[in-house]
Design a protein around this motif. Structure first.
Motif, PDB file in Angstrom:
ATOM      1  N   TRP A  53       0.841  -1.208   0.000  1.00  0.00           N
ATOM      2  CA  TRP A  53       0.000   0.000   0.000  1.00  0.00           C
ATOM      3  C   TRP A  53       0.871   1.250   0.000  1.00  0.00           C
ATOM      4  CZ3 TRP A  53      -4.324  -1.270  -1.770  1.00  0.00           C
ATOM      5  CH2 TRP A  53      -4.971  -2.441  -1.389  1.00  0.00           C
TER       6      TRP A  53
ATOM      7  N   TRP B 173       2.371   1.796  -3.521  1.00  0.00           N
ATOM      8  CA  TRP B 173       1.428   2.393  -4.481  1.00  0.00           C
ATOM      9  C   TRP B 173       1.102   3.831  -4.083  1.00  0.00           C
ATOM     10  CZ3 TRP B 173       1.203   0.276  -8.964  1.00  0.00           C
ATOM     11  CH2 TRP B 173       1.338  -1.095  -9.111  1.00  0.00           C
TER      12      TRP B 173
ATOM     13  N   ALA C 169      -1.182   6.936   0.587  1.00  0.00           N
ATOM     14  CA  ALA C 169      -1.251   5.472   0.677  1.00  0.00           C
ATOM     15  C   ALA C 169      -2.532   5.033   1.382  1.00  0.00           C
ATOM     16  CB  ALA C 169      -0.026   4.939   1.425  1.00  0.00           C
ATOM     17  N   SER C 170      -2.904   5.722   2.467  1.00  0.00           N
ATOM     18  CA  SER C 170      -4.112   5.287   3.182  1.00  0.00           C
ATOM     19  C   SER C 170      -5.364   5.614   2.371  1.00  0.00           C
ATOM     20  CB  SER C 170      -4.177   5.890   4.588  1.00  0.00           C
ATOM     21  OG  SER C 170      -4.356   7.275   4.507  1.00  0.00           O
TER      22      SER C 170
ATOM     23  N   LYS D 134      -5.525   3.015  -0.374  1.00  0.00           N
ATOM     24  CA  LYS D 134      -5.900   1.724   0.221  1.00  0.00           C
ATOM     25  C   LYS D 134      -7.404   1.671   0.500  1.00  0.00           C
ATOM     26  CE  LYS D 134      -4.509   0.748   4.539  1.00  0.00           C
ATOM     27  NZ  LYS D 134      -3.570   0.252   5.575  1.00  0.00           N
TER      28      LYS D 134
ATOM     29  N   TYR E  65      -9.587   0.886  -2.441  1.00  0.00           N
ATOM     30  CA  TYR E  65      -9.628  -0.551  -2.748  1.00  0.00           C
ATOM     31  C   TYR E  65     -10.452  -1.316  -1.707  1.00  0.00           C
ATOM     32  CZ  TYR E  65      -6.627  -0.294  -6.782  1.00  0.00           C
ATOM     33  OH  TYR E  65      -6.148  -0.027  -8.041  1.00  0.00           O
TER      34      TYR E  65
ATOM     35  N   VAL F 220      -0.655  -6.906  -3.649  1.00  0.00           N
ATOM     36  CA  VAL F 220      -1.118  -7.118  -2.266  1.00  0.00           C
ATOM     37  C   VAL F 220      -1.195  -8.606  -1.959  1.00  0.00           C
ATOM     38  CG1 VAL F 220      -3.090  -6.764  -0.709  1.00  0.00           C
ATOM     39  CG2 VAL F 220      -2.291  -4.889  -2.155  1.00  0.00           C
TER      40      VAL F 220
END
Ligand code: SF4
Ligand code: SF4
Length: 345
Positions: free
Chosen positions: A231, A234, A295-296, A299, A302, A341
């Motif tokens: 994560w 990305w 990133a969070s 994430k 997704y 992942v």
């Protein structure tokens, strides 16, 4: 379901019958840097404008039922009284002429949350109820992974679905209105040869898929890999531009703003679609941002698509159209993110 077959030249007549309403369909908007046509959905005034052999539209058709900006209500205030005016922004019935299966399935998914959940959205429902949908078959593009998501064919959510058999269309009929319309053009019941060709065409489509996503136990994998370094990797690449949500047919997150005129006589409440990747998406009153890192935010996009929505509705909120990956300037694509992942580089 009822099946019919008609010659291709009858399609213009079908369009003519539907054109008493507003017709929206795929049209050519320009060319990309490689000279390939760029398609998008737009209002069509002439049958010749329709590009029914389109590959994929840049944007999804969602803006016609879920506009990017919409006025929800306006207020007029005087010393004596005040009035509230609500307009659901529904005008004439809308015909979608030439929607691919992934986009039909995307509308079905939006229905789950915006029309069939505990708090239905009247603005969405008003527009959705006024739709007549003519679906059309497609040839998968390199970014399409709809087969992995089970959305490569539509079994509900349309009135009529057409498959190109060469000189004829194979028509799947799901509504009484569509049945009545087909009675006004020259069509026949499918012959044994038509059925064989239809099966050949639909199974031939499967050979064109190149992108895949392994969805087996994906919700569990996501639970297990919540702290995965993938994560962060990305997130480092993500530009937090929000383009992915902009083009996505199923992203529906929004913000509401209220504006009051300085003389305090008028006010309005407007809604704008938002993207969970944008830096201020999780900023709350007082200025605290509970997802300050890209990133969070990436994430959670997704997790909403492939974890939270599955828990709520037993299906993913992604139809595998691949638009987000195709539009992303950082080349972030769902097949690659999910593979990484899972630990499959
Ligand atoms: S994933 Fe790509 S399109 Fe989405 S916000 Fe990040 S950079 Fe933009
Ligand atoms: S997340 Fe990407 S691939 Fe999935 S439906 Fe949205 S745009 Fe299409």
């Amino acid at each position: 379901m009822i099946f019919k077959v008609f010659k291709k030249q009858e399609l213009a007549r079908l369009h003519e019958l539907l054109a008493v309403n507003i017709v929206v369909g795929p049209v050519v908007k320009g060319k990309d840097r490689n000279g390939k046509p760029l398609y998008d959905f737009d209002v069509v005034y002439d049958f010749g404008e329709l590009a029914l052999d389109y590959t994929q539209t840049v944007h999804s058709p969602k803006r016609f039922v879920l506009p990017y900006h919409e006025t929800l209500s306006t207020f007029a205030v005087s010393r004596e009284s005040w009035e509230k005016h609500v307009d659901l922004n529904v005008y004439r019935p809308l015909v979608f002429f030439g929607m691919h299966a992934c986009d039909i399935n995307a509308l079905n998914k939006l229905d789950l949350v915006l029309a069939q959940s505990t708090y239905p959205n009247p603005y969405y429902m008003g527009k959705r109820k006024n739709l007549f949908i003519v679906g059309i078959d497609c040839k998968p593009e390199p970014q399409c992974f709809c087969r992995s998501m089970g959305t490569d064919s539509a079994i509900h959510g349309f009135d009529l679905f057409l498959t190109d058999l060469g000189g004829r269309y194979f028509a799947e009929i799901l509504s009484a209105t569509a049945f009545d319309l087909l009675n006004q053009i020259k069509c026949t019941d499918p012959s044994a040869k038509d059925l064989a060709t239809y099966k050949q065409v639909t199974s031939g489509k499967n050979k064109h898929y190149t992108a895949t996503v392994d969805t087996s136990d994906l919700t569990k994998i996501l639970d297990l890999e919540f702290e995965s370094p993938a994560w962060d990797a990305w997130g480092e690449k993500c530009l937090s531009c929000g383009t992915c949500a902009n083009v996505c047919p199923t992203c529906y997150c929004y913000g509401v703003e209220e504006h009051v005129d300085l003389d305090l006589t008028h006010a309005s409440k407007t809604k704008s679609l938002h993207s969970c990747n944008l830096i201020d998406f999780a900023k709350v009153a007082g200025g605290h941002n509970f997802r300050p890192k890209s990133a969070s935010r990436l994430k959670y996009r997704y997790y909403h698509k492939h974890r939270g929505f599955v828990e709520a509705f037993e299906e993913s909120l992604c139809v595998g159209c691949g638009r987000c990956g195709a539009a992303c300037l950082a080349d972030i694509t769902p097949p690659e993110v999910i593979a990484s992942v899972r630990g499959k580089e």
